[in-house]
Scaffold this active site. Structure first.
Site, PDB file in Angstrom:
ATOM      1  N   LYS A  96     -45.634  17.212  -5.776  1.00  0.00           N
ATOM      2  CA  LYS A  96     -45.562  17.583  -7.190  1.00  0.00           C
ATOM      3  C   LYS A  96     -44.197  17.118  -7.688  1.00  0.00           C
ATOM      4  CE  LYS A  96     -45.344  21.237 -10.559  1.00  0.00           C
ATOM      5  NZ  LYS A  96     -45.025  22.659 -10.833  1.00  0.00           N
ATOM      6  N   GLY A 157     -42.307  29.279 -16.961  1.00  0.00           N
ATOM      7  CA  GLY A 157     -41.948  30.695 -16.895  1.00  0.00           C
ATOM      8  C   GLY A 157     -41.935  31.420 -18.220  1.00  0.00           C
ATOM      9  N   ALA A 184     -47.530  25.118 -16.048  1.00  0.00           N
ATOM     10  CA  ALA A 184     -46.383  25.769 -16.706  1.00  0.00           C
ATOM     11  C   ALA A 184     -46.755  26.447 -18.017  1.00  0.00           C
ATOM     12  CB  ALA A 184     -45.242  24.789 -16.946  1.00  0.00           C
ATOM     13  N   GLY A 185     -46.244  27.668 -18.170  1.00  0.00           N
ATOM     14  CA  GLY A 185     -46.349  28.390 -19.428  1.00  0.00           C
ATOM     15  C   GLY A 185     -47.496  29.360 -19.548  1.00  0.00           C
ATOM     16  N   ASN A 206     -47.315  30.243 -11.403  1.00  0.00           N
ATOM     17  CA  ASN A 206     -46.502  30.946 -10.413  1.00  0.00           C
ATOM     18  C   ASN A 206     -45.983  32.264 -10.968  1.00  0.00           C
ATOM     19  OD1 ASN A 206     -43.773  29.932  -8.180  1.00  0.00           O
ATOM     20  ND2 ASN A 206     -44.626  31.913  -8.535  1.00  0.00           N
ATOM     21  N   THR A 207     -45.104  32.172 -11.974  1.00  0.00           N
ATOM     22  CA  THR A 207     -44.398  33.349 -12.469  1.00  0.00           C
ATOM     23  C   THR A 207     -45.338  34.437 -12.953  1.00  0.00           C
ATOM     24  OG1 THR A 207     -42.623  31.860 -13.169  1.00  0.00           O
ATOM     25  CG2 THR A 207     -42.547  34.113 -13.994  1.00  0.00           C
TER      26      THR A 207
END
Length: 257
Positions: A96, A157, A184-185, A206-207
């Site tokens: 990645k 995040g 992301a996001g 992830n977050t």
């Protein structure tokens, strides 16, 4: 069936491995999510001696495919070097690719990203580029050798969800035969369902799981949302209308006086 670089993957959820409260919670969340691909940052997880080894043992026990990440790299040289180290450490040519250009928003440096993608593709890497929703950049990444594109829907995040839905829809329409992963996001399962309804092939997050009150339950919720969103796209949902349309026919109905 989802396919990346000739490899078939059953789950459409890709999960990150950072920021979890404990290794056990990470392990339980990964299992509950059903994810078959976990992203791992070489810088964060493998830099130490003891901690890195224990982390790698945990990942191996999960029996998943590892997608090393060049997270935190701000130059082409740094990203390429990190990718080569990750290939040796994790024994995979999947990477990645992140080349960060802005410290606050963590927006990709798309010029450096395309350059690094070309270098790594030439060296045999199978590159998963973290990019913006810019179609021209996507075209350049494909020309550089990428066979997967990973546009963001909001800053890393931020948990804002898709801030530019029209751009994501246009991206999907422009690259009909390319595997697209929203990266992301995403903050809520409803965000994941929404982008999957646009026709994206998978979602990486992830977050939103790691920082949830209950990461294990949240991992399962995202897994269900991703599958529901993709199934809805496949079922061809109704488009929004400007006026009401009765669900019960009015022609031929009995009239009582």
């Amino acid at each position: 069936m989802l396919e990346f670089y000739g490899e078939e993957i059953s789950s459409r959820l890709l999960l990150g491995t950072a920021q979890y409260p404990s290794p056990k919670i990470l392990s339980d969340a990964a299992k509950r999510s059903g994810a078959e691909i976990l992203t791992v940052s070489l810088r964060r997880e493998a830099a130490g001696t003891g901690a890195g080894g224990k982390f790698w043992d945990l990942i191996r026990e999960l029996n998943v495919r590892v997608l090393p990440n060049t997270a935190g790299c701000h130059s082409v040289k740094e990203a390429v070097t990190t990718a080569k180290m990750a290939r040796e450490l994790f024994g995979t040519d999947w990477i990645k690719l992140e080349v960060i250009g802005h410290h606050d928003s963590l927006q990709p440096d798309v010029f450096g990203l395309v350059e690094a993608a070309g270098i790594l593709s030439e060296d045999g890497f199978k590159v998963f580029p973290y990019t913006t929703d810019d179609i021209v950049v996507g075209e350049r990444l494909l020309e550089a050798g990428c066979q997967v594109l990973m546009p963001w829907c909001a800053p890393i995040g931020s948990a804002r969800g898709p801030v530019n839905p029209d751009a994501l829809r246009a991206y999907r329409a422009h690259f009909p035969g390319i595997p697209l992963v929203v990266d992301a996001g995403l903050g809520r399962p409803s965000h994941a369902a929404q982008v999957m309804e646009f026709g994206f092939d998978a979602a990486l997050l992830n977050t939103a799981v790691a920082k949830a009150g209950d990461p294990v339950a949240m991992a399962e919720a995202f897994s269900k949302a991703v599958e529901a969103g993709y199934q809805a796209f496949e079922a061809q949902p109704l488009e929004p209308r400007d006026m009401a349309v009765p669900s019960t026919p009015v022609i031929g109905m009995a009239v009582f006086e």
